[in-house]
Motif scaffolding. Structure first.
Motif, PDB file in Angstrom:
ATOM      1  N   SER A  11       1.790  -2.397  -9.341  1.00 29.91           N
ATOM      2  CA  SER A  11       0.951  -1.480 -10.130  1.00 29.91           C
ATOM      3  C   SER A  11       1.679  -0.785 -11.263  1.00 29.91           C
ATOM      4  CB  SER A  11       0.341  -0.413  -9.211  1.00 29.91           C
ATOM      5  OG  SER A  11      -0.446  -0.999  -8.212  1.00 29.91           O
ATOM      6  N   GLY A  12       3.012  -0.934 -11.327  1.00 34.00           N
ATOM      7  CA  GLY A  12       3.750  -0.190 -12.340  1.00 34.00           C
ATOM      8  C   GLY A  12       3.752   1.295 -12.014  1.00 34.00           C
ATOM      9  N   TRP A  13       3.817   2.132 -13.041  1.00 32.22           N
ATOM     10  CA  TRP A  13       3.795   3.577 -12.817  1.00 32.22           C
ATOM     11  C   TRP A  13       2.365   4.029 -12.545  1.00 32.22           C
ATOM     12  CZ3 TRP A  13       8.058   5.928 -11.734  1.00 32.22           C
ATOM     13  CH2 TRP A  13       9.256   5.556 -12.341  1.00 32.22           C
ATOM     14  N   GLU A  14       2.200   4.746 -11.456  1.00 34.75           N
ATOM     15  CA  GLU A  14       0.905   5.333 -11.126  1.00 34.75           C
ATOM     16  C   GLU A  14       1.115   6.671 -10.449  1.00 34.75           C
ATOM     17  OE1 GLU A  14      -2.195   1.620 -10.419  1.00 34.75           O
ATOM     18  OE2 GLU A  14      -2.090   3.313  -9.040  1.00 34.75           O
ATOM     19  N   ASN A  15       0.099   7.531 -10.571  1.00 33.22           N
ATOM     20  CA  ASN A  15       0.138   8.821  -9.895  1.00 33.22           C
ATOM     21  C   ASN A  15      -0.589   8.713  -8.555  1.00 33.22           C
ATOM     22  OD1 ASN A  15       0.753  11.818 -10.165  1.00 33.22           O
ATOM     23  ND2 ASN A  15      -1.408  11.863  -9.639  1.00 33.22           N
ATOM     24  N   TYR A  16       0.072   9.208  -7.528  1.00 34.89           N
ATOM     25  CA  TYR A  16      -0.497   9.173  -6.186  1.00 34.89           C
ATOM     26  C   TYR A  16      -0.603  10.594  -5.650  1.00 34.89           C
ATOM     27  CZ  TYR A  16       0.612   4.204  -6.355  1.00 34.89           C
ATOM     28  OH  TYR A  16       0.673   2.877  -6.715  1.00 34.89           O
ATOM     29  N   GLU A  17      -1.517  10.773  -4.730  1.00 29.29           N
ATOM     30  CA  GLU A  17      -1.715  12.092  -4.109  1.00 29.29           C
ATOM     31  C   GLU A  17      -1.897  11.933  -2.609  1.00 29.29           C
ATOM     32  OE1 GLU A  17      -4.161  14.919  -6.198  1.00 29.29           O
ATOM     33  OE2 GLU A  17      -5.147  15.500  -4.333  1.00 29.29           O
ATOM     34  N   THR A  36       1.867  15.328  -4.966  1.00 25.46           N
ATOM     35  CA  THR A  36       1.604  14.253  -5.907  1.00 25.46           C
ATOM     36  C   THR A  36       2.932  13.662  -6.340  1.00 25.46           C
ATOM     37  OG1 THR A  36       1.678  15.629  -7.893  1.00 25.46           O
ATOM     38  CG2 THR A  36      -0.444  15.457  -6.774  1.00 25.46           C
ATOM     39  N   ALA A  37       2.895  12.417  -6.734  1.00 28.25           N
ATOM     40  CA  ALA A  37       4.109  11.757  -7.195  1.00 28.25           C
ATOM     41  C   ALA A  37       3.751  10.616  -8.127  1.00 28.25           C
ATOM     42  CB  ALA A  37       4.918  11.236  -6.007  1.00 28.25           C
ATOM     43  N   VAL A  38       4.570  10.458  -9.146  1.00 34.66           N
ATOM     44  CA  VAL A  38       4.448   9.306 -10.040  1.00 34.66           C
ATOM     45  C   VAL A  38       5.436   8.267  -9.542  1.00 34.66           C
ATOM     46  CG1 VAL A  38       4.642   8.481 -12.392  1.00 34.66           C
ATOM     47  CG2 VAL A  38       3.757  10.785 -11.947  1.00 34.66           C
ATOM     48  N   LEU A  39       4.904   7.140  -9.090  1.00 38.15           N
ATOM     49  CA  LEU A  39       5.711   6.129  -8.413  1.00 38.15           C
ATOM     50  C   LEU A  39       5.594   4.785  -9.119  1.00 38.15           C
ATOM     51  CD1 LEU A  39       4.514   6.960  -4.784  1.00 38.15           C
ATOM     52  CD2 LEU A  39       6.531   7.864  -5.944  1.00 38.15           C
ATOM     53  N   TRP A  40       6.684   4.028  -9.036  1.00 38.41           N
ATOM     54  CA  TRP A  40       6.679   2.660  -9.581  1.00 38.41           C
ATOM     55  C   TRP A  40       6.627   1.658  -8.445  1.00 38.41           C
ATOM     56  CZ3 TRP A  40       6.673   0.123 -14.292  1.00 38.41           C
ATOM     57  CH2 TRP A  40       6.982  -1.229 -14.245  1.00 38.41           C
ATOM     58  N   THR A  41       5.679   0.765  -8.534  1.00 40.34           N
ATOM     59  CA  THR A  41       5.647  -0.392  -7.634  1.00 40.34           C
ATOM     60  C   THR A  41       5.546  -1.645  -8.491  1.00 40.34           C
ATOM     61  OG1 THR A  41       3.237  -0.413  -7.428  1.00 40.34           O
ATOM     62  CG2 THR A  41       4.469   0.954  -5.853  1.00 40.34           C
ATOM     63  N   ALA A  42       6.000  -2.754  -7.945  1.00 39.86           N
ATOM     64  CA  ALA A  42       5.972  -4.013  -8.688  1.00 39.86           C
ATOM     65  C   ALA A  42       4.547  -4.461  -8.993  1.00 39.86           C
ATOM     66  CB  ALA A  42       6.716  -5.093  -7.910  1.00 39.86           C
ATOM     67  N   ILE A  59      10.863   6.605  -8.344  1.00 35.79           N
ATOM     68  CA  ILE A  59      10.062   7.827  -8.280  1.00 35.79           C
ATOM     69  C   ILE A  59      10.333   8.660  -9.519  1.00 35.79           C
ATOM     70  CG2 ILE A  59       9.507   9.896  -6.960  1.00 35.79           C
ATOM     71  CD1 ILE A  59      10.684   8.538  -4.487  1.00 35.79           C
ATOM     72  N   ASP A  60       9.280   9.087 -10.176  1.00 34.96           N
ATOM     73  CA  ASP A  60       9.439   9.950 -11.350  1.00 34.96           C
ATOM     74  C   ASP A  60       9.178  11.384 -10.908  1.00 34.96           C
ATOM     75  OD1 ASP A  60       8.259   9.727 -14.823  1.00 34.96           O
ATOM     76  OD2 ASP A  60       9.788  10.932 -13.863  1.00 34.96           O
ATOM     77  N   SER A  61       8.287  12.065 -11.575  1.00 41.40           N
ATOM     78  CA  SER A  61       8.032  13.460 -11.234  1.00 41.40           C
ATOM     79  C   SER A  61       7.220  13.579  -9.943  1.00 41.40           C
ATOM     80  CB  SER A  61       7.296  14.166 -12.364  1.00 41.40           C
ATOM     81  OG  SER A  61       6.073  13.515 -12.620  1.00 41.40           O
ATOM     82  N   MET A  62       7.407  14.710  -9.282  1.00 41.60           N
ATOM     83  CA  MET A  62       6.673  15.011  -8.051  1.00 41.60           C
ATOM     84  C   MET A  62       6.228  16.465  -8.091  1.00 41.60           C
ATOM     85  SD  MET A  62       9.269  13.169  -5.332  1.00 41.60           S
ATOM     86  CE  MET A  62       8.049  12.716  -4.097  1.00 41.60           C
ATOM     87  N   GLY A  63       5.237  16.788  -7.300  1.00 39.03           N
ATOM     88  CA  GLY A  63       4.773  18.170  -7.334  1.00 39.03           C
ATOM     89  C   GLY A  63       3.865  18.534  -6.183  1.00 39.03           C
ATOM     90  N   GLN A  94       0.856  -1.195   0.000  1.00 34.90           N
ATOM     91  CA  GLN A  94       0.000   0.000   0.000  1.00 34.90           C
ATOM     92  C   GLN A  94       0.887   1.238   0.000  1.00 34.90           C
ATOM     93  OE1 GLN A  94      -3.205  -0.395  -0.120  1.00 34.90           O
ATOM     94  NE2 GLN A  94      -4.079   1.618   0.281  1.00 34.90           N
ATOM     95  N   VAL A  95       0.735   2.061  -1.034  1.00 38.98           N
ATOM     96  CA  VAL A  95       1.538   3.271  -1.147  1.00 38.98           C
ATOM     97  C   VAL A  95       0.790   4.440  -0.542  1.00 38.98           C
ATOM     98  CG1 VAL A  95       2.539   4.904  -2.778  1.00 38.98           C
ATOM     99  CG2 VAL A  95       2.738   2.443  -3.183  1.00 38.98           C
ATOM    100  N   GLN A  96       1.510   5.239   0.205  1.00 40.33           N
ATOM    101  CA  GLN A  96       0.920   6.438   0.788  1.00 40.33           C
ATOM    102  C   GLN A  96       1.855   7.621   0.625  1.00 40.33           C
ATOM    103  OE1 GLN A  96       0.041   5.203   4.929  1.00 40.33           O
ATOM    104  NE2 GLN A  96      -2.050   5.870   4.513  1.00 40.33           N
ATOM    105  N   LEU A  97       1.276   8.797   0.428  1.00 42.37           N
ATOM    106  CA  LEU A  97       2.001  10.056   0.485  1.00 42.37           C
ATOM    107  C   LEU A  97       1.453  10.817   1.685  1.00 42.37           C
ATOM    108  CD1 LEU A  97       1.987  11.224  -3.245  1.00 42.37           C
ATOM    109  CD2 LEU A  97       3.810  10.049  -2.019  1.00 42.37           C
ATOM    110  N   VAL A  98       2.331  11.177   2.592  1.00 37.23           N
ATOM    111  CA  VAL A  98       1.894  11.831   3.819  1.00 37.23           C
ATOM    112  C   VAL A  98       2.554  13.198   3.930  1.00 37.23           C
ATOM    113  CG1 VAL A  98       1.740  11.692   6.322  1.00 37.23           C
ATOM    114  CG2 VAL A  98       1.598   9.608   4.943  1.00 37.23           C
ATOM    115  N   GLU A  99       1.712  14.248   3.872  1.00 40.89           N
ATOM    116  CA  GLU A  99       2.230  15.609   3.989  1.00 40.89           C
ATOM    117  C   GLU A  99       2.300  16.021   5.453  1.00 40.89           C
ATOM    118  OE1 GLU A  99      -0.571  15.934   0.262  1.00 40.89           O
ATOM    119  OE2 GLU A  99      -0.646  14.983   2.232  1.00 40.89           O
ATOM    120  N   SER A 100       3.219  16.929   5.731  1.00 42.65           N
ATOM    121  CA  SER A 100       3.323  17.518   7.065  1.00 42.65           C
ATOM    122  C   SER A 100       3.948  18.893   6.939  1.00 42.65           C
ATOM    123  CB  SER A 100       4.166  16.628   7.987  1.00 42.65           C
ATOM    124  OG  SER A 100       5.474  16.485   7.481  1.00 42.65           O
TER     125      SER A 100
END
Length: 120
Positions: free
Chosen positions: A104-110, A96-102, A31-35, A1-7
């Motif tokens: 799901s492949g490349w996906e955009n997460y927020e 947001t970040a474009v991440l690679w996981t085994a 990790i590809d692009s982030m923003g 499970q991928v998570q992006l956690v802001e603080s």
């Protein structure tokens, strides 16, 4: 499970500074692009800044000269340094970040967002 956690959000006076962080967690292999995006009540979502996998950055004209985006891939963390904050910077900030996981492949997460309020 991928998570992006802001603080790092909070209440700050005009002219003050904040540093937002966004930590990526999970079985991330690349990790590809982030923003960073932001959205204020009643306003459209605005892209604040972006950074490529090679470190190239771009920021919105509204924050140019005041905000800086950076990343630390070893820590899987994205940053947004915000200086000389103005009341109009008040918004919920999302990474947001474009991440690679085994799985799901490349996906955009927020992330779930962090509130920044600039007020005296």
């Amino acid at each position: 499970q991928v998570q992006l956690v802001e603080s790092g959000g909070g209440l700050v006076q005009p002219g003050g500074s904040l540093r937002l962080s966004c930590a990526a967690a999970g079985n991330i292999e690349s990790i590809d692009s982030m923003g960073w995006y932001r959205q204020a009540p009643g306003k459209e979502r605005e892209r604040v800044a972006g950074i490529s996998s090679t470190g190239s950055t771009n920021v919105a004209n509204s924050v140019k000269g005041r905000f800086a985006i950076s990343r630390d891939d070893n820590k899987k963390t994205l940053y947004l340094q915000m200086n000389n904050l103005k009341p109009e910077d008040t918004a919920a900030y999302y990474c947001t970040a474009v991440l690679w996981t085994a799985t799901s492949g490349w996906e955009n997460y927020e992330g779930q967002g962090t509130q920044v309020t600039v007020s005296s």
